[in-house]
Design a protein around this motif. Structure first.
Motif, PDB file in Angstrom:
ATOM      1  N   LYS A   3       0.845  -1.209   0.000  1.00  0.00           N
ATOM      2  CA  LYS A   3       0.000   0.000   0.000  1.00  0.00           C
ATOM      3  C   LYS A   3       0.879   1.258   0.000  1.00  0.00           C
ATOM      4  CE  LYS A   3      -2.420   1.329   3.581  1.00  0.00           C
ATOM      5  NZ  LYS A   3      -3.377   1.295   4.700  1.00  0.00           N
ATOM      6  N   GLN A   4       1.938   1.214   0.828  1.00  0.00           N
ATOM      7  CA  GLN A   4       2.868   2.360   0.895  1.00  0.00           C
ATOM      8  C   GLN A   4       3.594   2.528  -0.423  1.00  0.00           C
ATOM      9  OE1 GLN A   4       5.372   1.825   4.372  1.00  0.00           O
ATOM     10  NE2 GLN A   4       4.423   3.672   5.201  1.00  0.00           N
ATOM     11  N   LYS A   5       4.072   1.412  -0.933  1.00  0.00           N
ATOM     12  CA  LYS A   5       4.838   1.439  -2.189  1.00  0.00           C
ATOM     13  C   LYS A   5       3.991   2.019  -3.331  1.00  0.00           C
ATOM     14  CE  LYS A   5       6.801  -1.909  -5.367  1.00  0.00           C
ATOM     15  NZ  LYS A   5       6.877  -3.331  -5.616  1.00  0.00           N
ATOM     16  N   ARG A   6       2.732   1.631  -3.387  1.00  0.00           N
ATOM     17  CA  ARG A   6       1.844   2.062  -4.486  1.00  0.00           C
ATOM     18  C   ARG A   6       1.172   3.405  -4.213  1.00  0.00           C
ATOM     19  NH1 ARG A   6       3.458  -1.265  -8.441  1.00  0.00           N
ATOM     20  NH2 ARG A   6       2.877  -3.444  -8.153  1.00  0.00           N
ATOM     21  N   GLU A   7       1.373   3.934  -3.009  1.00  0.00           N
ATOM     22  CA  GLU A   7       0.671   5.173  -2.567  1.00  0.00           C
ATOM     23  C   GLU A   7      -0.840   4.976  -2.730  1.00  0.00           C
ATOM     24  OE1 GLU A   7       2.562   8.976  -3.693  1.00  0.00           O
ATOM     25  OE2 GLU A   7       4.130   7.731  -4.556  1.00  0.00           O
ATOM     26  N   GLU A  52      -0.159  -6.045  -5.589  1.00  0.00           N
ATOM     27  CA  GLU A  52       1.103  -6.578  -6.133  1.00  0.00           C
ATOM     28  C   GLU A  52       1.093  -6.528  -7.662  1.00  0.00           C
ATOM     29  OE1 GLU A  52       3.390  -9.950  -3.977  1.00  0.00           O
ATOM     30  OE2 GLU A  52       2.038 -10.872  -5.431  1.00  0.00           O
ATOM     31  N   LYS A  53      -0.031  -7.001  -8.245  1.00  0.00           N
ATOM     32  CA  LYS A  53      -0.102  -7.134  -9.708  1.00  0.00           C
ATOM     33  C   LYS A  53      -0.841  -5.974 -10.365  1.00  0.00           C
ATOM     34  CE  LYS A  53      -0.273 -12.123  -9.070  1.00  0.00           C
ATOM     35  NZ  LYS A  53      -1.143 -13.282  -9.025  1.00  0.00           N
ATOM     36  N   MET A  54      -1.282  -5.026  -9.544  1.00  0.00           N
ATOM     37  CA  MET A  54      -2.091  -3.890 -10.030  1.00  0.00           C
ATOM     38  C   MET A  54      -3.287  -4.401 -10.849  1.00  0.00           C
ATOM     39  SD  MET A  54      -0.922  -1.136  -8.748  1.00  0.00           S
ATOM     40  CE  MET A  54      -1.340   0.326  -9.678  1.00  0.00           C
ATOM     41  N   GLN A  55      -4.087  -5.253 -10.206  1.00  0.00           N
ATOM     42  CA  GLN A  55      -5.266  -5.813 -10.870  1.00  0.00           C
ATOM     43  C   GLN A  55      -6.499  -5.647  -9.968  1.00  0.00           C
ATOM     44  OE1 GLN A  55      -3.965  -9.908 -11.267  1.00  0.00           O
ATOM     45  NE2 GLN A  55      -4.884 -10.540  -9.344  1.00  0.00           N
ATOM     46  N   TYR A  56      -7.640  -5.564 -10.447  1.00  0.00           N
ATOM     47  CA  TYR A  56      -8.063  -5.447 -11.831  1.00  0.00           C
ATOM     48  C   TYR A  56      -8.430  -3.989 -12.039  1.00  0.00           C
ATOM     49  CZ  TYR A  56      -8.109 -10.491 -11.532  1.00  0.00           C
ATOM     50  OH  TYR A  56      -7.718 -11.786 -11.348  1.00  0.00           O
ATOM     51  N   VAL A  57      -7.758  -3.375 -12.996  1.00  0.00           N
ATOM     52  CA  VAL A  57      -7.939  -1.928 -13.177  1.00  0.00           C
ATOM     53  C   VAL A  57      -9.344  -1.659 -13.733  1.00  0.00           C
ATOM     54  CG1 VAL A  57      -7.051   0.127 -14.352  1.00  0.00           C
ATOM     55  CG2 VAL A  57      -5.460  -1.655 -13.592  1.00  0.00           C
ATOM     56  N   VAL A  58     -10.051  -0.748 -13.073  1.00  0.00           N
ATOM     57  CA  VAL A  58     -11.405  -0.394 -13.531  1.00  0.00           C
ATOM     58  C   VAL A  58     -11.282   0.826 -14.435  1.00  0.00           C
ATOM     59  CG1 VAL A  58     -13.738   0.276 -12.819  1.00  0.00           C
ATOM     60  CG2 VAL A  58     -12.370  -1.218 -11.348  1.00  0.00           C
ATOM     61  N   THR A  59     -11.722   0.693 -15.667  1.00  0.00           N
ATOM     62  CA  THR A  59     -11.666   1.840 -16.576  1.00  0.00           C
ATOM     63  C   THR A  59     -13.054   2.106 -17.153  1.00  0.00           C
ATOM     64  OG1 THR A  59     -10.980   0.337 -18.324  1.00  0.00           O
ATOM     65  CG2 THR A  59      -9.229   1.635 -17.307  1.00  0.00           C
ATOM     66  N   VAL A  60     -13.320   3.357 -17.373  1.00  0.00           N
ATOM     67  CA  VAL A  60     -14.589   3.747 -17.996  1.00  0.00           C
ATOM     68  C   VAL A  60     -14.215   4.658 -19.161  1.00  0.00           C
ATOM     69  CG1 VAL A  60     -16.799   4.931 -17.649  1.00  0.00           C
ATOM     70  CG2 VAL A  60     -15.773   3.660 -15.747  1.00  0.00           C
ATOM     71  N   PRO A  61     -14.605   4.311 -20.396  1.00  0.00           N
ATOM     72  CA  PRO A  61     -14.255   5.162 -21.543  1.00  0.00           C
ATOM     73  C   PRO A  61     -14.696   6.608 -21.297  1.00  0.00           C
ATOM     74  CG  PRO A  61     -15.400   3.170 -22.260  1.00  0.00           C
ATOM     75  CD  PRO A  61     -15.451   3.177 -20.759  1.00  0.00           C
TER      76      PRO A  61
END
Ligand code: 13P
Length: 338
Positions: free
Chosen positions: A21-25, A284-293
């Protein structure tokens, strides 16, 4: 590999999550229905409205949203510059699936003068077709802002829309959708619970069915119920008509009171999917990124911001509500991003 993962203790997972959490801010948000260990781990636990406001304001670069997809989408809509992670890809919301953008467009064609008020438990595409969003914490206030000359289409929870119509005395065009977990609560179960725990008050979420809500002493959002419980005297007992995840916070924050589930079946399987391991993997894997067009996000943002910018002043053409309407079960909460 699987066996190795199973060997990691909860304590070790929490340590790893905190260092990632710290590493990824990052900031970890958890809805009030999440499993107890996820609520305890989170930086913020709250209802849909509170978490949307935090998501809009946070300075963290990454938001880990322990909840369901529409909540992650709302965060992504409000903070497009941030990375929003949903730890479990499959965590959806059956209620949100009741409405599609196409169906909303059809409904608007049938009622061209109507204002579309959409529950945040909806997809980004549906929000994009809407004039204003609401949550269970502010549905009544939002409905009261709508000019009396305009019909209201309420998407997509029939029960919440029905409740808002009853309290505001407005005619509302209701949607045929519901939360299958709240819809499970029957009048029989509530009456049985009252018999089992005489003297206990019954508090309920407005996603419960109209006949069931009639039996409540208080109706409110998950945070509305938390506030109500806090106001009760020490020794009070309360029967809780919502997803059982809320009982963890209720009991933790009110050790001098007793809480009982109105039914043992009030479990949202989607909310219960998140595990500590999912959260660790997510960071760790930066998943699952939520994106909205952005073409959808832009229109959906207008509807969500219309809700967040509401500061509690009803429009002039809307008469002030009589005090009697406030008596039963209305959440009193000030909303808006300051
Ligand atoms: P709250 O806004 O009260 O937290 O409710 C969200 C929800 O999804 C209810 O089923």
């Amino acid at each position: 590999m699987g066996i190795k993962n199973q060997d990691i203790s909860a304590e070790d997972l929490i340590k790893q999550i905190n260092s990632l959490k710290q590493k990824r801010e990052a900031v970890i948000l958890a809805h009030n229905y999440q499993p107890p260990e996820i609520q305890d781990l989170a930086d913020y636990t709250g209802d849909s409205l509170e978490l949307s406001i935090i998501a809009a304001k946070t300075e963290a670069k990454v938001i880990v949203f322990c909840g369901v997809r529409f909540m992650g989408e709302t965060a992504a809509i409000l903070s497009p510059e941030k990375t929003v992670l949903l730890p479990v890809l499959e965590a959806g919301c059956t209620l949100a699936d009741y409405a599609t953008a196409e169906q909303v467009r059809e409904m608007k064609k049938k009622h061209p003068n109507a204002i579309v008020v959409t529950y945040v438990n909806s997809s980004a595409e549906v929000k994009a077709e809407s004039d204003i969003c609401c949550t269970s914490a502010n549905a009544i206030d939002i409905v009261r802002t709508i000019d009396l000359s305009r019909p209201i289409i309420f998407v997509s929870d029939y029960n919440l829309g029905h409740y808002a119509a009853k309290i505001t005395k407005r005619e509302i065009i209701l949607w045929d959708g519901c939360c299958p977990t709240h819809a499970l609560l029957s009048t029989f179960a509530v009456q049985r619970a009252r018999k089992k725990w005489p003297g206990a008050q019954v508090i309920m979420h407005p996603e419960c069915k109209p006949d069931v809500l009639e039996l409540a002493d208080f109706v409110g959002s998950t945070s509305g119920m938390l506030r109500y419980a806090k106001q009760q005297p020490a020794g009070a007992s309360l029967i809780v008509g919502t997803e059982i995840g809320l009982l963890h916070r209720l009991q933790k924050e009110n050790p001098d009171k007793t809480f009982y589930p109105a039914s043992d079946y009030l479990i949202c399987p989607m909310m219960k999917m998140t595990t500590l391991k999912n959260v660790k993997d997510s960071l760790e894997k930066m998943q699952y990124v939520v994106t909205v067009p952005e073409n959808i996000a832009m229109r959906a943002r207008a509807a969500v911001n219309a809700m967040l910018n509401y500061k509690g002043t009803p429009k002039k053409s809307t008469p002030p509500s009589p005090p009697a309407e406030k008596a039963k079960g209305e959440t009193e909460i000030s909303i808006g991003v300051e």
